[in-house]
Write a protein that holds these residues in place. Structure first.
Motif, PDB file in Angstrom:
ATOM      1  N   ASP A 173       4.451   2.565   1.972  1.00  0.00           N
ATOM      2  CA  ASP A 173       4.279   2.008   3.437  1.00  0.00           C
ATOM      3  C   ASP A 173       4.231   0.565   2.542  1.00  0.00           C
ATOM      4  OD1 ASP A 173       3.073   2.828   6.665  1.00  0.00           O
ATOM      5  OD2 ASP A 173       4.512   1.667   5.618  1.00  0.00           O
ATOM      6  N   VAL A 174       4.667  -0.483   2.999  1.00  0.00           N
ATOM      7  CA  VAL A 174       4.891  -2.104   2.713  1.00  0.00           C
ATOM      8  C   VAL A 174       5.051  -2.794   4.474  1.00  0.00           C
ATOM      9  CG1 VAL A 174       5.542  -3.633   1.264  1.00  0.00           C
ATOM     10  CG2 VAL A 174       4.966  -1.496   0.300  1.00  0.00           C
ATOM     11  N   ALA A 204       1.135  -1.160   0.174  1.00  0.00           N
ATOM     12  CA  ALA A 204      -0.590   0.132  -0.192  1.00  0.00           C
ATOM     13  C   ALA A 204       0.937   1.283  -0.378  1.00  0.00           C
ATOM     14  CB  ALA A 204      -0.609  -0.112   1.026  1.00  0.00           C
ATOM     15  N   ARG A 205       0.210   1.906  -1.175  1.00  0.00           N
ATOM     16  CA  ARG A 205       1.575   3.652  -0.378  1.00  0.00           C
ATOM     17  C   ARG A 205      -0.399   4.445   0.222  1.00  0.00           C
ATOM     18  NH1 ARG A 205       2.058   1.983  -5.764  1.00  0.00           N
ATOM     19  NH2 ARG A 205       4.711   1.268  -5.682  1.00  0.00           N
ATOM     20  N   VAL A 218       8.230  -1.457   5.882  1.00  0.00           N
ATOM     21  CA  VAL A 218       9.106  -0.798   4.737  1.00  0.00           C
ATOM     22  C   VAL A 218       9.097   0.597   4.046  1.00  0.00           C
ATOM     23  CG1 VAL A 218      10.595  -0.681   2.509  1.00  0.00           C
ATOM     24  CG2 VAL A 218      10.002  -2.857   3.750  1.00  0.00           C
ATOM     25  N   LEU A 219       9.223   1.564   4.841  1.00  0.00           N
ATOM     26  CA  LEU A 219       8.533   3.213   4.426  1.00  0.00           C
ATOM     27  C   LEU A 219      10.507   3.747   3.022  1.00  0.00           C
ATOM     28  CD1 LEU A 219       8.359   2.915   7.077  1.00  0.00           C
ATOM     29  CD2 LEU A 219       6.567   4.545   7.411  1.00  0.00           C
ATOM     30  N   ALA A 220       9.153   4.548   2.041  1.00  0.00           N
ATOM     31  CA  ALA A 220      10.017   4.483   1.678  1.00  0.00           C
ATOM     32  C   ALA A 220       9.270   6.106   0.797  1.00  0.00           C
ATOM     33  CB  ALA A 220      10.114   4.155   0.290  1.00  0.00           C
ATOM     34  N   ALA A 256      12.167  -3.482  -1.434  1.00  0.00           N
ATOM     35  CA  ALA A 256      11.034  -3.205  -0.609  1.00  0.00           C
ATOM     36  C   ALA A 256      10.681  -4.906  -0.432  1.00  0.00           C
ATOM     37  CB  ALA A 256      10.511  -2.355  -1.015  1.00  0.00           C
ATOM     38  N   ARG A 257      10.508  -4.909  -2.022  1.00  0.00           N
ATOM     39  CA  ARG A 257       9.750  -6.595  -2.161  1.00  0.00           C
ATOM     40  C   ARG A 257      10.538  -7.036  -1.347  1.00  0.00           C
ATOM     41  NH1 ARG A 257       7.881  -4.646  -7.414  1.00  0.00           N
ATOM     42  NH2 ARG A 257      10.268  -5.326  -8.267  1.00  0.00           N
TER      43      ARG A 257
END
Length: 271
Positions: A45-46, A24-25, A80-82, A71-72
């Protein structure tokens, strides 16, 4: 600024190892200190909210897009936040040009807004400067930093010499990585890139790394012309608690071309 609760599902749900994890973003949410409060940042945000947190911080001119493979890989057991830093990717430009210190505050603001008390920070290129500064500012929050392709190598201290090195790097990157970087550069535009660039050169990376209060991993691609082997080794010696590793066959964007290997290093517990 969009509500921090607005979340749009990503186009894919992870299968196999991360089955059931919807990527999800989430838009907005961080109000960076020292910048225009209306300039919220877009954050990818994953993963599960209760998993250990990892923040991926991109370099100058680009966005979170070149981190998606990493991230995957991490999302099977990490949150994981990017963020797209202000003025890059999908994030709007603030009212003034941010320094590296400002960008570190942005990253810490993202963590505060998400309620994350401890995190590993991964930075690439200028992002390495940002995560190092974030650890100096908040050692109670940043438990470990991973510095990939760190700048600015003192062996090439001018804009022209760095640009030549960056141009050579394209020979060592997969076509897909080059395409992402090129399109992100076009979206950023020469004005904003040129405005931020002096702050990258002004930041004393060696001095910051020498004062890091927590563990650091210095990473470079074997063929990275931007961040030399000598520079990476020097940083690892300067840091109180650090080691250096090299990604075989990789160029400057090593975490994009060799995501599984780098993900394994990111997962390692702080030493």
């Amino acid at each position: 600024m969009p509500s921090p609760s607005r979340t749009a599902p990503d186009q894919a749900t992870r299968r196999g190892r991360g089955a059931g994890r919807t990527l999800a973003r989430t838009v907005g949410g961080a109000r960076p200190r020292g910048l225009d409060p209306a300039a919220g940042v877009v954050v990818t945000d994953v993963g599960r909210p209760d998993d250990p947190a990892v923040v991926l911080v991109h370099g100058i001119g680009v966005s979170e897009r070149y981190y998606r493979g990493l991230a995957r890989e991490l999302a099977s057991d990490r949150r994981v936040l990017a963020p797209d830093l202000p003025g890059f990717g999908r994030s709007p430009r603030p009212s003034r040009v941010p320094t590296v210190e400002d960008l570190a505050d942005v990253v810490l603001a993202v963590l505060r807004h998400r309620g994350i008390e401890r995190a590993t920070l991964v930075g690439h290129s200028m992002g390495s400067q940002v995560v190092a500064e974030a650890m100096l500012r908040a050692p109670d929050v940043v438990e470990r930093v991973v510095l990939i392709g760190t700048v600015v190598d003192p062996a090439a201290p001018s804009v022209v010499r760095q640009a030549l090195r960056l141009a050579r790097d394209g020979l060592h990157e997969p076509a897909g990585v080059n395409a992402i970087v090129a399109t992100d550069y076009l979206r950023t535009g020469p004005f904003w890139y040129s405005a931020v660039l002096p702050h990258m050169f002004a930041y004393d990376t060696a001095a910051a790394v020498s004062r890091l209060p927590g563990p650091a991993l210095v990473v470079r691609g074997e063929h990275d012309p931007v961040s030399s082997r000598a520079w990476a080794r020097r940083l690892a010696v300067l840091a109180p608690r650090a080691e250096v590793r090299e990604v075989p066959g990789a160029g400057h964007v090593a975490m994009a071309s060799h995501a599984p290997l780098v993900a394994g290093w990111v997962r390692e517990p702080p030493c």
